[in-house]
Design an enzyme around this catalytic site. Sequence first.
Site, short mmCIF file in Angstrom:
data_model
loop_
_atom_site.label_atom_id
_atom_site.label_comp_id
_atom_site.label_asym_id
_atom_site.label_seq_id
_atom_site.Cartn_x
_atom_site.Cartn_y
_atom_site.Cartn_z
CB SER A 7 -9.61 -9.53 7.39
OG SER A 7 -8.29 -9.33 6.96
CG ASN A 30 -7.35 -7.14 -1.83
OD1 ASN A 30 -7.05 -7.99 -2.68
ND2 ASN A 30 -7.33 -5.85 -2.07
CG HIS A 88 -10.41 -4.15 -2.05
ND1 HIS A 88 -9.27 -3.45 -1.78
CD2 HIS A 88 -10.37 -4.42 -3.39
CE1 HIS A 88 -8.58 -3.29 -2.90
NE2 HIS A 88 -9.22 -3.86 -3.89
CE LYS A 115 -13.18 -7.68 7.09
NZ LYS A 115 -12.48 -6.48 6.56
CG HIS A 171 -10.64 -1.65 3.55
ND1 HIS A 171 -11.20 -0.77 2.66
CD2 HIS A 171 -9.87 -2.48 2.81
CE1 HIS A 171 -10.77 -1.03 1.44
NE2 HIS A 171 -9.97 -2.08 1.49
N GLY A 172 -10.88 -3.40 7.58
CA GLY A 172 -10.69 -3.35 9.02
C GLY A 172 -11.35 -4.49 9.77
CG ASP A 179 -4.05 -2.69 -1.26
OD1 ASP A 179 -5.03 -2.84 -2.02
OD2 ASP A 179 -4.12 -2.81 0.00
CB SER A 225 -0.89 0.00 1.24
OG SER A 225 -0.09 0.26 2.40
P1 13P Z 1 -9.06 -6.28 5.32
O1 13P Z 1 -9.04 -5.02 6.14
O2 13P Z 1 -10.33 -7.00 5.47
O3 13P Z 1 -7.88 -7.16 5.61
O4 13P Z 1 -8.95 -5.84 3.78
C1 13P Z 1 -7.70 -5.58 3.20
C2 13P Z 1 -7.81 -4.95 1.87
O5 13P Z 1 -8.85 -4.87 1.25
C3 13P Z 1 -6.56 -4.40 1.31
O6 13P Z 1 -6.78 -3.76 0.09
O1 G3H Z 2 -7.04 -1.53 2.39
C1 G3H Z 2 -6.07 -1.11 3.02
C2 G3H Z 2 -5.03 -2.08 3.44
O2 G3H Z 2 -5.44 -2.79 4.56
C3 G3H Z 2 -3.73 -1.37 3.64
O3 G3H Z 2 -3.70 -0.65 4.83
O4 G3H Z 2 -3.05 1.60 4.00
O5 G3H Z 2 -2.78 0.98 6.41
O6 G3H Z 2 -1.29 -0.03 4.66
P1 G3H Z 2 -2.65 0.55 4.98
ZN ZN Z 3 -8.66 -2.74 0.05
#
Ligand code: 13P
Ligand code: G3H
Ligand code: ZN
Length: 317
Positions: free
Chosen positions: A213, A253, A210, A183, A179-180, A81, A48
């Site tokens: 997790s 992802n 995306h 969710k 993300h995170g 990313d 990223s």
């Molecule tokens: P997560 O936060 O679910 O791990 O998603 C990661 C992601 O989409 C990175 O682009």
């Molecule tokens: O979607 C974002 C990814 O989890 C990357 O996170 O921008 O903190 O590296 P970051």
């Molecule tokens: Zn993402």
Amino acid sequence: MIVPTRVLFEHAYGKYALGAYNINNLEQAMGLFRGNMESQAPFIIQISKGARAYTDKRMLEAIIRTADQIWPDALFAVHLDHGDEQTCYECIESGFYSSVMIDASHHPFEENVAITRRVVQAAHARGISVEAELGMLGGVEEDIKVDEKNAFLTDPDEAKLFVELTGCDSLACAIGTSHGAYKFSGSQGIHFERVAEIQKRLPGFPLVMHGSSSVPQEEVERINAAGGQLKGTKGVDPSHYLPAAKLGVCKVNIDTDGRLVWTRVHREYFRDHPSEFDLRGPGKIFMAEYAKFIASRNELLGSAGQLAAAREHAIKK
Ligand code: 13P
Ligand code: G3H
Ligand code: ZN
């Protein structure tokens, strides 16, 4: 061996999904390669903007090149990313990346199209493929906050038009994930019906999920038992990865889950060894635990055991 992302997608499409794992440092890289080799899986390394700035982008590239030497049988692509336009150009010019993601999804449709087209032109001129995003995931993307209420799913007709207008090579779709670690609320999850509609409009076209997790609850419980304060977390059901793959999702992802492994290992280590201050103690445990985690995800993605066949496909190309 670093291969074009496109070649990995060709092999995976409709059968399995590639794990796309973010890395920031040496320990994550070591665990990532070990886990993929143990499970004999092709994979995608994601970097990223934040990861590029964390130490020095050249450091991460050097780690990846060296890992490629240590594990010559590994088969992977290197992907930017959530890039902005400028970072995409930098990565395209660097010659190191297999693919870039241009994330202009927060712009109106026409502007997203225009930005994505410019990046596609620059990338294709260098043989690099482009992931674009349409629709908005809830949660936090880099520094853009998208209110959960405003999160909206990708419109299938718009998706088809967007791909035609931009010439992008894969599409990150908003299909219910975010993300995170937080969710979903209630019984929400992946909107499979939406994925199926998008696939119907774009048959054979690689889709990207995306925010994939799974936020394992036992991980969260261990973190909290060791002093953490994570409340109300919820992730994607990992048994849903493979059904999504069958609907054209080629890239899944995963970043947050790796951060949870890191947090659990380090919290437990220092709780249990209060007089220790050697970073190698928890570092060794983390690399082993992260490798185990990666291998377990690859089993669920269906990428485990695909290395030999994917390599054969890549060599023919
Ligand atoms: P997560 O936060 O679910 O791990 O998603 C990661 C992601 O989409 C990175 O682009
Ligand atoms: O979607 C974002 C990814 O989890 C990357 O996170 O921008 O903190 O590296 P970051
Ligand atoms: Zn993402």
